[in-house]
Enzyme design. Structure first.
Site, short mmCIF file in Angstrom:
data_model
loop_
_atom_site.label_atom_id
_atom_site.label_comp_id
_atom_site.label_asym_id
_atom_site.label_seq_id
_atom_site.Cartn_x
_atom_site.Cartn_y
_atom_site.Cartn_z
N ASP A 282 0.01 -7.54 1.41
CA ASP A 282 0.44 -5.97 1.48
C ASP A 282 2.02 -6.34 1.62
O ASP A 282 2.61 -5.45 2.54
CB ASP A 282 -0.15 -5.65 2.75
CG ASP A 282 -0.22 -4.05 2.63
OD1 ASP A 282 0.10 -3.56 1.78
OD2 ASP A 282 -0.23 -3.37 3.73
N HIS B 21 0.87 -1.23 0.06
CA HIS B 21 -0.07 0.06 0.10
C HIS B 21 0.78 1.37 -0.08
O HIS B 21 0.37 2.45 -0.60
CB HIS B 21 -1.04 0.06 1.27
CG HIS B 21 -0.54 0.34 2.50
ND1 HIS B 21 -0.06 -0.79 3.56
CD2 HIS B 21 0.06 1.49 3.06
CE1 HIS B 21 0.42 0.02 4.59
NE2 HIS B 21 0.60 1.41 4.45
N SER C 165 4.75 2.51 7.77
CA SER C 165 4.68 1.36 6.92
C SER C 165 5.48 0.78 6.19
O SER C 165 6.14 1.54 5.58
CB SER C 165 3.41 1.62 6.35
OG SER C 165 1.96 2.06 6.80
#
Length: 317
Positions: free
Chosen positions: A147, A117, A225
């Protein structure tokens, strides 16, 4: 009114208990119980040796954390992404910043692991090590259902420091967890905490569930992230991927994809650009669940209707 007040006072006076009688020649002080407050308990002050030992113990733990950060931070990168758009009036092609995230060095060939993402919808990605200039990176492969994504940069192998890989199937709640990332674009930020829970389930960018996710209270914010979640020895135990927060910022609950998943997904992405799955058409229980149940072999949870797996299962029964 004054008369009433005087009468009330007299009534109260008469209701008081009588004083103890005194006997001539006797010590009357012993007749009346008196609560003498005891002296406060004296607490011995710590000796200089105890203070020195306490400070040394704290310093040893801090020294270990400092050493871990110094050893691991050169392996963590800052990723910035851009998309391409054409100006409506000039028709010139322009790069528009999209966002930023974190990644880490996987091997000496220049492969960088991050979240899918972080790169989703971007046309270009740049990677920066600390204060160095950005290096262009190309997408090698992606697994949106996990992911995870892999980038590749051109770099001198001697300058690349892959993060050592740990295991996640033997993790326990309460173990120390450390996250290095770039929250809000602030590069190389270290946060510490513990593993708060195991076996969590979150939703991937494709809407499919990611199972056996690690929950941690190490502060994870937007920009973290794709960064590494490390154990106290500096080994990778997960890839930070999401947070639970009503406000969009740190609320004490973060999630990381376990390293045991990363260790089989990333080689697939490097070799094939995607995850190639065998057509088993069956859902299998995790190793942790099998160990908790004390069962041997592989535990089949469900099979796809009309598949050969269903046929094989019917033949067994």
């Amino acid at each position: 009114m004054l008369t009433v007040a005087i009468l009330c006072g007299a009534l109260f006076w008469k209701s008081d208990p009588p004083l103890p009688e005194t006997i001539p020649g006797r010590n009357t002080a012993a007749s009346v119980p008196i609560n003498v407050p005891s002296e406060p308990r004296q607490v011995d002050a710590p000796t200089p040796e105890e203070l020195t030992r306490s400070r040394r113990e704290i310093a040893e733990e801090e020294t270990a954390t400092i050493a871990l950060f110094k050893a691991s931070s050169p392996s963590v990168v800052h990723i910035t992404t851009h998309s391409v758009a054409r100006d409506y009036f000039s028709l010139n092609v322009q790069k528009i910043p999209r966002g930023s995230g974190t990644g880490f060095v996987w091997d000496n060939q220049g492969h960088i692991v991050t979240n899918f993402h972080v790169l989703k919808g971007a046309d270009f990605a740049n990677v920066a090590f600390g204060d160095q200039d950005n290096s262009p990176a190309k997408l090698v492969g992606a697994a949106p259902e996990k992911d995870l994504a892999v980038l590749k940069i051109d770099a001198d192998p001697s300058n690349l420091r892959p993060i050592p890989l740990g295991t996640s199937n033997d993790l326990e709640v309460g173990l120390k967890a450390l996250a290095i990332g770039n929250p809000f674009g602030l590069d190389h930020t270290l946060t510490t905490g513990i593993i708060s829970a195991l076996g969590r389930e979150i939703e991937s960018p494709t809407g499919l569930p990611i199972k056996d996710v690690i929950q941690t209270d190490a502060a994870i914010n937007p920009g973290n992230s794709g960064g590494p979640l490390l154990d106290s020895s500096g080994k990778l135990i997960g890839v930070n991927t999401a947070i639970y927060s009503p406000s969009g910022t740190y609320a004490g609950i973060g999630f990381a994809i376990p390293v045991d998943v990363v260790k089989w997904v990333v080689p697939e992405l490097i070799q094939h650009g995607k995850v190639i799955r065998a057509g088993l058409a069956a859902s299998l229980a995790s190793d942790r669940m099998i160990a908790q149940l004390g069962l041997p072999g592989v535990l089949i949870i469900d099979v796809k209707p009309g598949s050969k797996a269903e046929l094989a299962l019917s033949l067994i029964h």
